[in-house]
Design an enzyme around this catalytic site. Sequence first.
Site, short mmCIF file in Angstrom:
data_model
loop_
_atom_site.label_atom_id
_atom_site.label_comp_id
_atom_site.label_asym_id
_atom_site.label_seq_id
_atom_site.Cartn_x
_atom_site.Cartn_y
_atom_site.Cartn_z
CD GLU A 210 6.80 -2.83 13.46
OE1 GLU A 210 6.15 -1.85 13.01
OE2 GLU A 210 7.65 -3.43 12.80
CG ASP B 170 3.94 0.24 13.62
OD1 ASP B 170 4.57 0.45 12.58
OD2 ASP B 170 3.66 -0.90 14.03
CB SER C 221 7.57 -2.00 9.82
OG SER C 221 7.33 -3.33 10.14
CG ASP D 240 4.10 4.49 -12.82
OD1 ASP D 240 4.39 3.54 -12.06
OD2 ASP D 240 3.84 4.34 -14.03
CB ILE D 241 7.82 3.61 -8.21
CG1 ILE D 241 7.18 4.49 -7.12
CG2 ILE D 241 9.29 3.35 -7.92
CD1 ILE D 241 7.75 5.88 -7.03
N GLY E 216 3.03 1.81 -14.72
CA GLY E 216 1.80 1.16 -14.32
C GLY E 216 1.99 0.37 -13.03
CG ASP F 54 5.79 -1.98 -9.98
OD1 ASP F 54 6.03 -2.26 -8.79
OD2 ASP F 54 5.95 -0.84 -10.45
#
Length: 596
Positions: free
Chosen positions: A285, A289, A499, A541-542, A570, A572
């Site tokens: 992690e 990062d 993450s 936009d996905i 839009g 979601d």
Amino acid sequence: MAPFTFLVGILSLCICCIVLGAAAEPSYAVVEQLRNVPDGWIKHDAAPASELIRFRLAMNQERAAEFERRVIDMSTPGHSSYGQHMKRDDVREFLRPPEEVSDKVLSWLRSENVPAGSIESHGNWVTFTVPVSQAERMLRTRFYAFQHVETSTTQVRTLAYSVPHDVHRYIQMIQPTTRFGQPARHERQPLFHGTVATKEELAANCSTTITPNCLRELYGIYDTRAEPDPRNRLGVSGFLDQYARYDDFENFMRLYATSRTDVNFTVVSINDGLNLQDSSLSSTEASLDVQYAYSLAYKALGTYYTTGGRGPVVPEEGQDTNVSTNEPYLDQLHYLLDLPDEELPAVLSTSYGEDEQSVPESYSNATCNLFAQLGARGVSIIFSSGDSGVGSTCITNDGTKTTRFLPVFPASCPFVTAVGGTHDIQPEKAISFSSGGFSDHFPRPSYQDSSVQGYLEQLGSRWNGLYNPSGRGFPDVAAQATNFVVIDHGQTLRVGGTSASAPVFAAIVSRLNAARLEDGLLKLGFLNPWLYSLNQTGFTDIIDGGSSGCYVGTSNEQLVPNASWNATPGWDPVTGLGTPIYNTLVKLATSVSSTP
């Protein structure tokens, strides 16, 4: 008659003493109470009487709503106060409780013989340290050791606590008491171990393996002329014994970010947080990062904030008794809010969270207000949205075991920017584990009313009763969330999870700040009102894919058949407004005026 008269006098005196004694004992009122032991925890023996606990007491804030409205106003383009971030002392003064309230609470602590040296007062927060035996007397409760079934973590907690009636109305919460949850990393299991393909092979096939170069190409990230600026520090949060290893970072930059080999980061310890370089524990992690935040941000000054506070809090026989808190969010937030303005990070990326239902509402409200305080001081708070889709078990823990989609905290806080996940590149699609939905604790903020309402109208009656349509919708944005190459303990891995998404978006925000500062503008600060005001300009936009969840045990059976939030045109609750287009966002960011 004299003896009888004397006896009556004695009895009267005794009765009077009893009455006065009863009157001297204050009546108590419950502050917080759990119906039963939270799911996943087992109650064990009574906590050791001598175990020291450091408590954080939050006083109710009379001006909390006014303050949060002010934070939204100063973050909304076009508002007269846009960009007018507050100074540390201004925030403290705005939220400081009336003197009589502080005096009443502190007087109660002193009357309970709380050691004066352990009492620290910071505005509407007070910290103090007492042994379990004294805490039980003060709070009219019993503390026990509780063990988490999956992690074996042991915590000292209680199911209810009370305070005297005359201070009850002033106290929002005292923790750690009834808060059992702990932050978890939003990270999927590594997809494989071993050595991956060469850098050239990886760059040629970004649909299967993600590197910094892939993300730069996908999101149009290019280098700017901005030089390192102490006002634009990029912070990364570290909890749960995650150590950012310098050797792994240098190797990663040398292999996958060749133009960034001069970049490094500093480490700040909070609450005795460690950053061990020789630990054998996995640090995927932390590696994920720092390696992606600092390889994508351009010449950012990086700081890894490592915060202590992980259990067990009940010492083994023969061990020293330590002060236990297990409240890393509060420790980190109070540390940051105490910093001088010039030492604050401009952006803070955090890849941890937990089910909102595991967090007492008083705790989530108090913590969210602390995030708002950082936003008021010009800090952009970025959180991964989580990796449980619509919810992991989708069963409430309030004793009713009701079927319900489960939002994630702190992503559900209206004063953080929550980042969901995508996969594939032509086109990008919502990834199934990307957490999102609607908060059960926080109402929908005005800045996202129009966007979220549009989604709800498309959704219609589907999933009625399983979520709160009036709640804060999340995530706000999205980024890639799978097949990320990282180096941990010298080994090259592919990992995934939101993450990964959070540090990617945080790095882009850091770049936007750099461009603004170079043009003589101020940092962006709290992002969401600006992001939603763009009407998705600057975002892809996905519209493909969706989340899933509500799985029963380890099987693929769903408690709610086909449980999912779909990616739609839009906003979601899987990918938010979409994934960033840096070239457009930097133009938009530098066109919004807020001069020093």
